[in-house]
Design a protein around this motif. Sequence first.
Motif, PDB file in Angstrom:
ATOM      1  N   ILE A   6     -15.103 -38.543 -59.005  1.00  0.00           N
ATOM      2  CA  ILE A   6     -12.756 -38.472 -57.955  1.00  0.00           C
ATOM      3  C   ILE A   6     -13.593 -36.731 -57.468  1.00  0.00           C
ATOM      4  O   ILE A   6     -13.931 -36.216 -57.934  1.00  0.00           O
ATOM      5  N   GLU A   7     -13.113 -36.951 -56.387  1.00  0.00           N
ATOM      6  CA  GLU A   7     -13.214 -35.135 -55.138  1.00  0.00           C
ATOM      7  C   GLU A   7     -11.836 -34.705 -55.007  1.00  0.00           C
ATOM      8  O   GLU A   7     -10.659 -35.765 -54.574  1.00  0.00           O
ATOM      9  N   THR A   8     -11.667 -33.741 -55.353  1.00  0.00           N
ATOM     10  CA  THR A   8     -10.142 -33.537 -55.009  1.00  0.00           C
ATOM     11  C   THR A   8     -10.070 -31.880 -54.744  1.00  0.00           C
ATOM     12  O   THR A   8      -8.943 -31.231 -55.335  1.00  0.00           O
ATOM     13  N   SER A   9     -11.060 -30.955 -54.546  1.00  0.00           N
ATOM     14  CA  SER A   9     -11.451 -29.824 -54.187  1.00  0.00           C
ATOM     15  C   SER A   9     -10.488 -29.565 -52.734  1.00  0.00           C
ATOM     16  O   SER A   9     -10.034 -27.842 -53.160  1.00  0.00           O
ATOM     17  N   CYS A  10     -10.652 -29.760 -51.957  1.00  0.00           N
ATOM     18  CA  CYS A  10      -9.682 -29.151 -50.758  1.00  0.00           C
ATOM     19  C   CYS A  10      -8.275 -30.131 -50.752  1.00  0.00           C
ATOM     20  O   CYS A  10      -7.610 -30.289 -51.120  1.00  0.00           O
ATOM     21  N   ASP A  11      -8.690 -30.782 -49.028  1.00  0.00           N
ATOM     22  CA  ASP A  11      -7.646 -31.205 -48.361  1.00  0.00           C
ATOM     23  C   ASP A  11      -8.409 -32.499 -48.627  1.00  0.00           C
ATOM     24  O   ASP A  11      -7.395 -33.294 -47.149  1.00  0.00           O
ATOM     25  N   GLU A  12      -9.207 -33.459 -49.226  1.00  0.00           N
ATOM     26  CA  GLU A  12      -9.771 -34.541 -49.512  1.00  0.00           C
ATOM     27  C   GLU A  12      -9.411 -35.155 -50.710  1.00  0.00           C
ATOM     28  O   GLU A  12      -9.611 -34.734 -51.481  1.00  0.00           O
ATOM     29  N   THR A  13      -8.471 -36.325 -50.546  1.00  0.00           N
ATOM     30  CA  THR A  13      -8.247 -37.041 -52.456  1.00  0.00           C
ATOM     31  C   THR A  13      -9.745 -38.362 -51.769  1.00  0.00           C
ATOM     32  O   THR A  13      -9.145 -39.004 -51.168  1.00  0.00           O
ATOM     33  N   SER A  14     -10.836 -39.072 -52.586  1.00  0.00           N
ATOM     34  CA  SER A  14     -10.987 -38.984 -52.194  1.00  0.00           C
ATOM     35  C   SER A  14     -11.638 -39.983 -53.309  1.00  0.00           C
ATOM     36  O   SER A  14     -12.007 -38.465 -54.447  1.00  0.00           O
ATOM     37  N   LEU A  84      -9.921 -24.935 -54.867  1.00  0.00           N
ATOM     38  CA  LEU A  84      -8.373 -24.570 -54.927  1.00  0.00           C
ATOM     39  C   LEU A  84      -8.332 -25.127 -56.350  1.00  0.00           C
ATOM     40  O   LEU A  84      -8.433 -26.380 -56.546  1.00  0.00           O
ATOM     41  N   VAL A  85      -7.853 -24.432 -56.842  1.00  0.00           N
ATOM     42  CA  VAL A  85      -7.899 -25.069 -58.687  1.00  0.00           C
ATOM     43  C   VAL A  85      -6.485 -25.710 -59.017  1.00  0.00           C
ATOM     44  O   VAL A  85      -7.126 -26.590 -59.271  1.00  0.00           O
ATOM     45  N   GLY A  86      -5.695 -25.503 -58.298  1.00  0.00           N
ATOM     46  CA  GLY A  86      -4.402 -26.526 -58.333  1.00  0.00           C
ATOM     47  C   GLY A  86      -4.828 -27.853 -57.694  1.00  0.00           C
ATOM     48  O   GLY A  86      -4.833 -29.432 -58.428  1.00  0.00           O
ATOM     49  N   ALA A  87      -5.584 -27.756 -56.906  1.00  0.00           N
ATOM     50  CA  ALA A  87      -5.945 -28.775 -56.408  1.00  0.00           C
ATOM     51  C   ALA A  87      -7.145 -29.485 -56.896  1.00  0.00           C
ATOM     52  O   ALA A  87      -6.657 -31.066 -57.655  1.00  0.00           O
ATOM     53  N   LEU A  88      -8.161 -28.732 -57.633  1.00  0.00           N
ATOM     54  CA  LEU A  88      -9.078 -29.869 -58.442  1.00  0.00           C
ATOM     55  C   LEU A  88      -8.347 -30.232 -60.223  1.00  0.00           C
ATOM     56  O   LEU A  88      -9.123 -30.929 -60.403  1.00  0.00           O
ATOM     57  N   LEU A  89      -6.862 -29.735 -60.371  1.00  0.00           N
ATOM     58  CA  LEU A  89      -6.611 -30.032 -61.518  1.00  0.00           C
ATOM     59  C   LEU A  89      -5.624 -31.137 -61.851  1.00  0.00           C
ATOM     60  O   LEU A  89      -6.408 -31.828 -62.539  1.00  0.00           O
ATOM     61  N   VAL A  90      -6.083 -32.188 -60.319  1.00  0.00           N
ATOM     62  CA  VAL A  90      -5.478 -32.686 -59.910  1.00  0.00           C
ATOM     63  C   VAL A  90      -6.277 -34.482 -60.154  1.00  0.00           C
ATOM     64  O   VAL A  90      -6.374 -34.640 -61.483  1.00  0.00           O
ATOM     65  N   GLY A  91      -7.258 -33.689 -60.279  1.00  0.00           N
ATOM     66  CA  GLY A  91      -8.969 -34.457 -60.124  1.00  0.00           C
ATOM     67  C   GLY A  91      -9.388 -34.426 -61.474  1.00  0.00           C
ATOM     68  O   GLY A  91      -9.404 -36.014 -62.444  1.00  0.00           O
TER      69      GLY A  91
END
Length: 343
Positions: A6-14, A84-91
């Motif tokens: 799972i990768e959500t560190s920036c602007d790709e949900t993968s 981005l910490v908020g983006a990372l937190l989702v993944g």
Amino acid sequence: MRVLGIETSCDETSAAILDGVGDDVSLRSLVILSQDVHRIFGGVVPEIASRAHLTSIVPVVERAFADAGVDTVDAVAVTNAPGLVGALLVGVSYAKAFAFARGVPVIGVHHMEGHLFATALEHRDAVPPFTALLVSGGHTMLLDVEAWGRYRLLGKTRDDAAGEAFDKVAKLLGLPYPGGPHVERLAAASESGDFRFARPMVRRNQIHGDADFYDVSFSGLKTAVLTAVKSSNVEESRGAIARAFHDAMVDTLVEKTTRAARQFARSRVVLGGGVAGNATLVAAMRERFEPRGVQVFAPSARLATDNAAMIARAGLFHLERGEQSPLDLNAFSSQPIPGLVAA
Ligand code: KG4
Ligand code: ZN
């Protein structure tokens, strides 16, 4: 072992699923959902990125399972730094809940270590020992990789990352975000004319051990572009400026990579990160290295940019070493790549 990445560190949900043992892996599925909304703003808006990950993560993972034709995995690997910490937190939150519910281990993966593994998914020989150049939107790193998990950080950027410089120059030239591919295309179709920008930090008299020997810096180059834009009719000179910038960027990256490969007598060079999708850069690397008997490996554009396959691959490496993360695994905006050995 079968791993969900799972990768959500920036602007790709993968999300991706791969099966493998050691370097013998097969990618069963890879889903990448790019958040186009940021184009409106000319850059990634963190809060919008987090919210978009939140709505996409479940369908993206479900699609990865459906494409792979499987229902179960042995472990889940997730990017937990840097980004981005908020983006990372989702993944990270999703991965921990998934691991808890399914009773499988979770492993946190450093995003840049993921980029290091990406090329090996497509090229069986892109394995250590090698010289690595990681060039993304947030990082620029020159590494000597003796073995997976043993990374000697030789150089990094003093200011802007290579991809960031591409994006900023694109903005100055009035090109869309993300700028890298647009600058590359315009530069390839243009001559530099009267424009020539100094190659940053590549003085010939630098010697190994100098602080400047491997580091790069792109803020001066960016300022040179700004000055050129202001002092010319940009409608006419856009192509020439893009070409002059591109030439300086490529020359610098090729020179620094050459120094590292020569110093450690490596016969392989592995490129990673979004900028490694730049065909002109890859061709220049091949032109420099192949006559010296050094192979150059670069990922396809799909695996050069952010994706979960590389995270699953790096996660597999750590899981096979018996590592796993606790269920209170956290997300960090910045963290050193693990496995660093003294330079
Ligand atoms: O690795 P990546 O997808 O995300 C980060 O981890 O940052 O890299 C994205 C960066 C952006 O700055 C983008 O402009 C750049 O990679 N990029 C390129 C090319 N394709 C993407 N830069 C130069 N040439 C390209 N063809
Ligand atoms: Zn990246």
